[in-house]
Design a protein around this motif. Structure first.
Motif, short mmCIF file in Angstrom:
data_model
loop_
_atom_site.label_atom_id
_atom_site.label_comp_id
_atom_site.label_asym_id
_atom_site.label_seq_id
_atom_site.Cartn_x
_atom_site.Cartn_y
_atom_site.Cartn_z
N GLN A 3 0.85 -1.19 0.00
CA GLN A 3 0.00 0.00 0.00
C GLN A 3 0.88 1.24 0.00
OE1 GLN A 3 -2.31 -0.75 3.56
NE2 GLN A 3 -4.00 -1.55 2.34
N PRO A 4 1.51 1.50 -1.13
CA PRO A 4 2.47 2.60 -1.18
C PRO A 4 1.86 3.94 -0.87
CG PRO A 4 1.93 1.80 -3.40
CD PRO A 4 1.37 0.83 -2.45
N SER A 5 0.60 4.10 -1.14
CA SER A 5 -0.01 5.41 -0.92
C SER A 5 -0.12 5.75 0.56
CB SER A 5 -1.41 5.44 -1.55
OG SER A 5 -2.23 4.44 -0.96
N THR A 6 -0.10 4.71 1.45
CA THR A 6 -0.22 4.96 2.88
C THR A 6 1.13 5.12 3.56
OG1 THR A 6 -0.21 2.61 3.43
CG2 THR A 6 -2.35 3.60 2.90
N GLN A 7 2.21 4.88 2.84
CA GLN A 7 3.54 4.96 3.44
C GLN A 7 4.04 6.40 3.44
OE1 GLN A 7 4.94 2.24 4.88
NE2 GLN A 7 2.99 1.30 4.36
N PRO A 8 4.61 6.88 4.56
CA PRO A 8 5.16 8.23 4.56
C PRO A 8 6.28 8.38 3.54
CG PRO A 8 5.04 7.32 6.79
CD PRO A 8 4.77 6.19 5.84
N LYS A 9 6.42 9.56 2.97
CA LYS A 9 7.49 9.84 2.02
C LYS A 9 8.28 11.04 2.49
CE LYS A 9 4.96 8.09 -2.01
NZ LYS A 9 4.43 8.41 -3.37
N LEU A 10 9.55 11.11 2.06
CA LEU A 10 10.38 12.26 2.40
C LEU A 10 9.74 13.53 1.86
CD1 LEU A 10 13.88 10.72 1.56
CD2 LEU A 10 12.95 11.12 3.84
N LYS A 11 9.70 14.58 2.67
CA LYS A 11 9.05 15.82 2.28
C LYS A 11 10.07 16.85 1.82
CE LYS A 11 5.34 15.15 5.67
NZ LYS A 11 4.66 15.71 6.89
N SER A 12 9.80 17.49 0.69
CA SER A 12 10.71 18.52 0.15
C SER A 12 10.41 19.85 0.83
CB SER A 12 10.52 18.64 -1.38
OG SER A 12 10.80 17.42 -2.01
N GLU A 13 11.09 20.10 1.94
CA GLU A 13 10.82 21.29 2.75
C GLU A 13 12.03 22.20 2.89
OE1 GLU A 13 9.24 20.09 6.48
OE2 GLU A 13 7.36 19.36 5.64
N LEU A 14 13.16 21.87 2.26
CA LEU A 14 14.38 22.64 2.47
C LEU A 14 14.74 23.42 1.21
CD1 LEU A 14 16.45 19.83 4.23
CD2 LEU A 14 15.03 21.58 5.30
N GLY A 15 14.99 24.74 1.38
CA GLY A 15 15.35 25.59 0.27
C GLY A 15 16.85 25.87 0.20
N LEU A 16 17.24 26.82 -0.66
CA LEU A 16 18.65 27.13 -0.86
C LEU A 16 19.31 27.64 0.43
CD1 LEU A 16 21.16 27.51 -2.63
CD2 LEU A 16 20.22 29.71 -3.37
N LEU A 17 18.64 28.53 1.16
CA LEU A 17 19.21 29.02 2.42
C LEU A 17 19.41 27.88 3.40
CD1 LEU A 17 20.10 31.28 4.35
CD2 LEU A 17 17.68 31.55 5.00
N ASP A 18 18.42 27.01 3.51
CA ASP A 18 18.54 25.87 4.43
C ASP A 18 19.70 24.98 4.03
OD1 ASP A 18 16.12 26.62 5.80
OD2 ASP A 18 15.00 25.76 4.12
N GLY A 19 19.85 24.73 2.72
CA GLY A 19 20.94 23.90 2.24
C GLY A 19 22.30 24.51 2.51
N THR A 20 22.41 25.83 2.25
CA THR A 20 23.67 26.52 2.50
C THR A 20 24.02 26.52 3.98
OG1 THR A 20 23.27 27.97 0.60
CG2 THR A 20 24.89 28.71 2.20
N MET A 21 23.01 26.74 4.83
CA MET A 21 23.24 26.72 6.27
C MET A 21 23.61 25.32 6.75
SD MET A 21 23.04 29.81 7.42
CE MET A 21 23.89 30.19 5.87
N ASN A 259 13.84 21.72 -5.54
CA ASN A 259 14.66 21.88 -6.76
C ASN A 259 16.10 21.42 -6.51
OD1 ASN A 259 15.58 22.55 -9.29
ND2 ASN A 259 15.37 24.76 -9.03
N PRO A 260 16.30 20.15 -6.18
CA PRO A 260 17.63 19.67 -5.79
C PRO A 260 18.69 19.80 -6.89
CG PRO A 260 16.14 17.83 -6.14
CD PRO A 260 15.30 19.06 -6.15
N GLN A 261 18.28 19.68 -8.17
CA GLN A 261 19.27 19.79 -9.25
C GLN A 261 20.00 21.14 -9.20
OE1 GLN A 261 16.15 18.75 -9.66
NE2 GLN A 261 16.01 17.06 -11.14
N ARG A 262 19.30 22.17 -8.82
CA ARG A 262 19.90 23.52 -8.74
C ARG A 262 20.44 23.81 -7.34
NH1 ARG A 262 17.81 28.24 -6.65
NH2 ARG A 262 18.68 30.20 -7.46
N ASN A 263 19.63 23.57 -6.33
CA ASN A 263 19.94 24.07 -4.99
C ASN A 263 21.05 23.32 -4.28
OD1 ASN A 263 18.13 26.17 -5.12
ND2 ASN A 263 16.45 25.03 -4.21
#
Length: 483
Positions: A3-21, A259-263
């Motif tokens: 039941q893949p739809s019920t499984q939690p997935k990684l959430k894309s919540e981090l931006g460029l500032l978060d990545g740099t920090m 946008n991981p390819q860029r950030n």
């Protein structure tokens, strides 16, 4: 039934500032405040002190801009593990992941935790490493001891692990807030240090800037042969490389980046550039306010505390000590947050504990976080700061070199693969890094084998573990197909 739809997935919540920090925060932990004392004891001069940091900074920046190509090609959680798997095979990738789990990430977390305790003890002597709480004789020459500092280290690792099991947002807030705080505090220390520059100290330190020699804590001078000088540089870079490590942590959380390819590539570049400039400036500032002998003999190697005492007096020293505690605390948060994502990806490939491949209700790999916490805590009990540092620096550079070689391999194996970003200065700059990295590892094996070989042995232990895990996977597949 799946039941893949019920499984939690990684959430894309981090931006460029978060990545740099995250890049800057994971890099700036304890090293810049401590290891310059050991570097000066090895090389004995201001010029070579700065040269060691510049060489390390160049290597780090070169590796970071090279990784940009790989991060854009494979914007997946797991980072360096994924790059090695795509360039080589699952065995090489597993050896990295195993080493990451056994030494690289967990050892770094332990070492930064120990450093946090060192500076906490400056304010609260009761939690010093000198306060031995348990002493068990093992042999005639060795006692197993547990100090208050070790318990403080473990406590902070457990607390940060718990916070990160509650979701990526909490870890993001701690990393960004603490990193901005430490950047501002370092900027303030450097600025006021140059304002308080002592002309006589500066002149004395830089009058024979390139006269390399060993400098003892007692002021004794040891002249070095050419071989000795090479060994001194390699030994010095153990500290500077450790201080500049963990810059690649942002690649591990690609699954949670917007946008991981860029950030990711931009985060790598901006984060490593900021930290390199700060590290070089901080060390120049040290030579502006402290005689080389005082740097070499700083109490428990707390060079930053000694410098801030000269600049601000006692009150300023306390403030800086608090800032350094914030720095190491924030650094460990970034390390803990990113590390478990590698184990999660490995489990998905069938080469790590299956349970680490699942996410909790907060969409984070909780089991991997606690497993990492356990190993890091054991390392806090088993090793001193310098022991962990030497083992980590050697192993980590080996895998950096292999990963950058992977850029050349993938250019041949997958010439038509999309490359939104290409390695800056290819093929020259990556080749320079490979040459410098191999030189560093070779010198370390020759001149500091007592801690480099154990790290290599840990890597090799991963070979039988890999084949055992693959045999178990095949057995499970056979059982499932027969049922």
């Amino acid at each position: 039934m799946e039941q893949p739809s019920t499984q939690p997935k990684l959430k894309s919540e981090l931006g460029l500032l978060d990545g740099t920090m995250l890049v800057a925060g994971s890099m700036i932990g304890s090293g810049i405040f401590i290891v310059s004392a050991d570097i000066i004891r090895n090389v004995g001069s201001a010029g070579w002190l700065i040269a060691v940091w510049i060489i390390t900074g160049f290597m780090t920046l070169t590796a970071a801009v090279s990784y940009g190509e790989l991060s854009a090609m494979f914007p997946k959680a797991g980072g360096q593990y994924v790059y090695l798997k795509e360039a080589y095979n699952k065995l090489i990738a597993f050896l990295y992941g195993w080493s990451f789990f056994a030494v690289i990430q967990t050892g770094t977390i332990a070492a930064v935790g120990v450093a946090f305790s060192k500076f906490t003890a400056y304010l609260i002597p009761a939690v010093s490493e000198d306060n031995i709480l348990l002493n068990i004789p093992i042999t005639d020459t060795y006692n197993f001891t547990i100090s208050a500092a070790q318990l403080v280290s473990i406590f902070t690792i457990v607390i940060l692990t718990y916070i990160n099991t509650r979701g990526v947002k909490g870890g993001k807030i701690i990393t960004t807030t603490f990193t901005l705080t430490k950047l501002l505090s370092l900027f303030g220390l450097i600025t006021f240090g140059f304002i308080m520059l002592k002309g006589d100290v500066w002149t004395a330190n830089w009058s024979n800037a390139w006269d390399m020699h060993g400098l003892g804590k007692d002021g004794s001078i040891t002249q070095l042969t050419i071989a000795g000088a090479l060994g001194a540089i390699a030994a010095s870079m153990v500290g500077s490389i450790f201080s500049s490590d963990a810059w690649n942590n942002v690649t591990f959380i690609a699954g949670e980046m917007k946008n991981p390819q860029r950030n990711i590539g931009l985060s790598l570049f901006f984060g490593t550039l900021i930290v390199t400039l700060i590290y070089v400036s901080a060390n120049v500032m040290y030579t502006a306010v402290l005689p080389l002998q005082e740097i070499a003999s700083a109490e428990k190697d707390r060079v930053a505390v000694a410098a801030s005492n000269v600049i601000f007096g006692n009150i300023g020293t306390i403030i800086i000590a608090v800032m350094i505690m914030i720095s190491t605390f924030g650094c460990n948060n970034g390390l803990i947050l990113a590390g478990a994502r590698v184990y999660h990806t490995m489990a998905k490939d069938g080469v790590f504990f299956k349970r680490t491949g699942t996410l909790n209700k907060n969409a984070v790999p909780e089991f991997g976080l606690w497993l990492q916490c356990l190993v890091a805590s054991i390392l806090c009990l088993s090793g001193r700061y310098g022991d962990l540092l030497d083992m980590i620096s050697f192993v980590v550079v080996i895998f950096y070199v292999l990963t950058i070689i992977g850029i050349y391999i993938l250019r041949v194996k997958r010439p038509d693969a999309p490359r939104p970003y290409k390695a800056f200065g290819y093929p020259v700059l990556p080749a320079i890094y490979i040459l410098m990295g191999l030189t560093f590892c070779t010198l370390l094996i020759i001149y500091k084998p007592q801690y480099t070989w154990p790290g290599l042995i840990i890597v090799l232990i991963g070979i039988p573990i890999y084949y055992i895990s693959q045999r178990n996977v095949k057995h499970e597949d056979t059982v499932l197909s027969d049922s």
